[in-house]
Design a protein around this motif. Structure first.
Motif, PDB file in Angstrom:
ATOM      1  N   LEU A 107      -6.471  11.016  -0.788  1.00 43.44           N
ATOM      2  CA  LEU A 107      -6.860   9.812  -0.048  1.00 43.44           C
ATOM      3  C   LEU A 107      -5.704   8.821   0.018  1.00 43.44           C
ATOM      4  O   LEU A 107      -4.960   8.648  -0.945  1.00 43.44           O
ATOM      5  CB  LEU A 107      -8.065   9.146  -0.717  1.00 43.44           C
ATOM      6  CG  LEU A 107      -9.356   9.970  -0.681  1.00 43.44           C
ATOM      7  CD1 LEU A 107     -10.412   9.305  -1.553  1.00 43.44           C
ATOM      8  CD2 LEU A 107      -9.845  10.152   0.734  1.00 43.44           C
ATOM      9  N   SER A 108      -5.578   8.164   1.158  1.00 43.73           N
ATOM     10  CA  SER A 108      -4.509   7.174   1.345  1.00 43.73           C
ATOM     11  C   SER A 108      -4.929   5.833   0.746  1.00 43.73           C
ATOM     12  O   SER A 108      -6.119   5.535   0.592  1.00 43.73           O
ATOM     13  CB  SER A 108      -4.190   6.992   2.825  1.00 43.73           C
ATOM     14  OG  SER A 108      -5.225   6.267   3.461  1.00 43.73           O
ATOM     15  N   ALA A 109      -3.940   5.017   0.419  1.00 48.46           N
ATOM     16  CA  ALA A 109      -4.203   3.674  -0.098  1.00 48.46           C
ATOM     17  C   ALA A 109      -4.963   2.839   0.929  1.00 48.46           C
ATOM     18  O   ALA A 109      -5.794   2.013   0.565  1.00 48.46           O
ATOM     19  CB  ALA A 109      -2.902   2.994  -0.487  1.00 48.46           C
ATOM     20  N   GLY A 110      -4.691   3.061   2.209  1.00 44.42           N
ATOM     21  CA  GLY A 110      -5.395   2.325   3.260  1.00 44.42           C
ATOM     22  C   GLY A 110      -6.878   2.625   3.258  1.00 44.42           C
ATOM     23  O   GLY A 110      -7.714   1.717   3.343  1.00 44.42           O
ATOM     24  N   GLU A 133      -5.114   7.269   9.032  1.00 44.17           N
ATOM     25  CA  GLU A 133      -5.873   8.430   8.559  1.00 44.17           C
ATOM     26  C   GLU A 133      -6.389   8.197   7.142  1.00 44.17           C
ATOM     27  O   GLU A 133      -5.819   7.434   6.370  1.00 44.17           O
ATOM     28  CB  GLU A 133      -4.994   9.678   8.611  1.00 44.17           C
ATOM     29  CG  GLU A 133      -4.604  10.040  10.017  1.00 44.17           C
ATOM     30  CD  GLU A 133      -3.593  11.166  10.090  1.00 44.17           C
ATOM     31  OE1 GLU A 133      -3.049  11.575   9.041  1.00 44.17           O
ATOM     32  OE2 GLU A 133      -3.332  11.620  11.213  1.00 44.17           O
ATOM     33  N   ALA A 134      -7.464   8.883   6.810  1.00 44.85           N
ATOM     34  CA  ALA A 134      -8.082   8.744   5.490  1.00 44.85           C
ATOM     35  C   ALA A 134      -7.204   9.310   4.388  1.00 44.85           C
ATOM     36  O   ALA A 134      -7.300   8.890   3.238  1.00 44.85           O
ATOM     37  CB  ALA A 134      -9.442   9.431   5.472  1.00 44.85           C
ATOM     38  N   ILE A 144       6.055  13.174  -0.929  1.00 48.66           N
ATOM     39  CA  ILE A 144       4.696  12.637  -1.033  1.00 48.66           C
ATOM     40  C   ILE A 144       4.617  11.268  -0.362  1.00 48.66           C
ATOM     41  O   ILE A 144       3.696  11.003   0.418  1.00 48.66           O
ATOM     42  CB  ILE A 144       4.258  12.565  -2.511  1.00 48.66           C
ATOM     43  CG1 ILE A 144       4.045  13.967  -3.058  1.00 48.66           C
ATOM     44  CG2 ILE A 144       3.012  11.706  -2.679  1.00 48.66           C
ATOM     45  CD1 ILE A 144       3.902  14.045  -4.571  1.00 48.66           C
ATOM     46  N   LEU A 145       5.581  10.402  -0.652  1.00 47.22           N
ATOM     47  CA  LEU A 145       5.570   9.070  -0.049  1.00 47.22           C
ATOM     48  C   LEU A 145       5.732   9.136   1.465  1.00 47.22           C
ATOM     49  O   LEU A 145       5.143   8.327   2.191  1.00 47.22           O
ATOM     50  CB  LEU A 145       6.656   8.190  -0.674  1.00 47.22           C
ATOM     51  CG  LEU A 145       6.441   7.818  -2.145  1.00 47.22           C
ATOM     52  CD1 LEU A 145       7.582   6.944  -2.643  1.00 47.22           C
ATOM     53  CD2 LEU A 145       5.096   7.150  -2.363  1.00 47.22           C
ATOM     54  N   ALA A 146       6.493  10.105   1.954  1.00 51.89           N
ATOM     55  CA  ALA A 146       6.678  10.241   3.405  1.00 51.89           C
ATOM     56  C   ALA A 146       5.381  10.652   4.093  1.00 51.89           C
ATOM     57  O   ALA A 146       5.013  10.069   5.121  1.00 51.89           O
ATOM     58  CB  ALA A 146       7.786  11.255   3.701  1.00 51.89           C
ATOM     59  N   VAL A 147       4.666  11.627   3.535  1.00 50.94           N
ATOM     60  CA  VAL A 147       3.416  12.048   4.185  1.00 50.94           C
ATOM     61  C   VAL A 147       2.336  10.981   4.013  1.00 50.94           C
ATOM     62  O   VAL A 147       1.503  10.790   4.895  1.00 50.94           O
ATOM     63  CB  VAL A 147       2.935  13.443   3.715  1.00 50.94           C
ATOM     64  CG1 VAL A 147       3.900  14.522   4.163  1.00 50.94           C
ATOM     65  CG2 VAL A 147       2.711  13.501   2.236  1.00 50.94           C
ATOM     66  N   HIS A 148       2.378  10.255   2.894  1.00 52.30           N
ATOM     67  CA  HIS A 148       1.433   9.157   2.701  1.00 52.30           C
ATOM     68  C   HIS A 148       1.700   8.042   3.719  1.00 52.30           C
ATOM     69  O   HIS A 148       0.767   7.517   4.332  1.00 52.30           O
ATOM     70  CB  HIS A 148       1.528   8.609   1.273  1.00 52.30           C
ATOM     71  CG  HIS A 148       0.616   7.460   1.020  1.00 52.30           C
ATOM     72  ND1 HIS A 148       1.085   6.190   0.795  1.00 52.30           N
ATOM     73  CD2 HIS A 148      -0.733   7.383   0.981  1.00 52.30           C
ATOM     74  CE1 HIS A 148       0.054   5.377   0.623  1.00 52.30           C
ATOM     75  NE2 HIS A 148      -1.063   6.077   0.724  1.00 52.30           N
ATOM     76  N   ALA A 149       2.971   7.695   3.917  1.00 49.04           N
ATOM     77  CA  ALA A 149       3.320   6.654   4.893  1.00 49.04           C
ATOM     78  C   ALA A 149       2.879   7.049   6.297  1.00 49.04           C
ATOM     79  O   ALA A 149       2.389   6.205   7.059  1.00 49.04           O
ATOM     80  CB  ALA A 149       4.819   6.375   4.861  1.00 49.04           C
ATOM     81  N   ALA A 150       3.024   8.313   6.636  1.00 46.11           N
ATOM     82  CA  ALA A 150       2.585   8.789   7.956  1.00 46.11           C
ATOM     83  C   ALA A 150       1.071   8.655   8.093  1.00 46.11           C
ATOM     84  O   ALA A 150       0.572   8.244   9.152  1.00 46.11           O
ATOM     85  CB  ALA A 150       3.029  10.231   8.170  1.00 46.11           C
ATOM     86  N   LEU A 168       0.823  -1.218   0.000  1.00 44.86           N
ATOM     87  CA  LEU A 168       0.000   0.000   0.000  1.00 44.86           C
ATOM     88  C   LEU A 168       0.855   1.265   0.000  1.00 44.86           C
ATOM     89  O   LEU A 168       0.390   2.326  -0.396  1.00 44.86           O
ATOM     90  CB  LEU A 168      -0.943   0.008   1.208  1.00 44.86           C
ATOM     91  CG  LEU A 168      -2.043  -1.043   1.203  1.00 44.86           C
ATOM     92  CD1 LEU A 168      -2.882  -0.929   2.475  1.00 44.86           C
ATOM     93  CD2 LEU A 168      -2.914  -0.943  -0.032  1.00 44.86           C
ATOM     94  N   THR A 169       2.087   1.138   0.417  1.00 37.10           N
ATOM     95  CA  THR A 169       2.988   2.296   0.453  1.00 37.10           C
ATOM     96  C   THR A 169       3.530   2.656  -0.926  1.00 37.10           C
ATOM     97  O   THR A 169       4.115   3.723  -1.096  1.00 37.10           O
ATOM     98  CB  THR A 169       4.184   2.019   1.385  1.00 37.10           C
ATOM     99  OG1 THR A 169       4.815   0.798   0.950  1.00 37.10           O
ATOM    100  CG2 THR A 169       3.743   1.907   2.830  1.00 37.10           C
TER     101      THR A 169
END
Length: 77
Positions: A53-56, A40-41, A28-34, A10-11
């Motif tokens: 929106l996050s992959a999660g 978080e959505a 972008i990948l760092a804030v997405h991973a956080a 998902l990362t």
């Protein structure tokens, strides 16, 4: 009916949604991973300030909406 998730973490966004040579990719990948780690959505894009929106979140939704989300966990092509 749930869509099948792509065979990648998902990362890792599909290259068609976030190019490996995008100049802001690491930020972008760092804030997405956080956002993923916090459950978080999504997150605020560090370049535009838009909510992404996050992959999660997208995986929990269960299906692809077809709108070209940056972190869509269903994109395989």
């Amino acid at each position: 009916m749930r869509d099948e998730l792509a065979d990648r973490p998902l990362t890792e966004p599909h290259p068609s949604r976030l190019s490996p040579d995008h100049q802001g990719r690491e930020r972008i990948l760092a804030v997405h991973a956080a956002a993923l780690a916090a459950g978080e959505a999504g997150y605020l894009d560090p370049e535009t300030g838009l909510f992404v929106l996050s992959a999660g979140f997208l995986a929990r939704r269960g299906t692809c909406c077809g709108r070209g989300c940056r972190h869509c966990p269903y994109v395989t092509d």
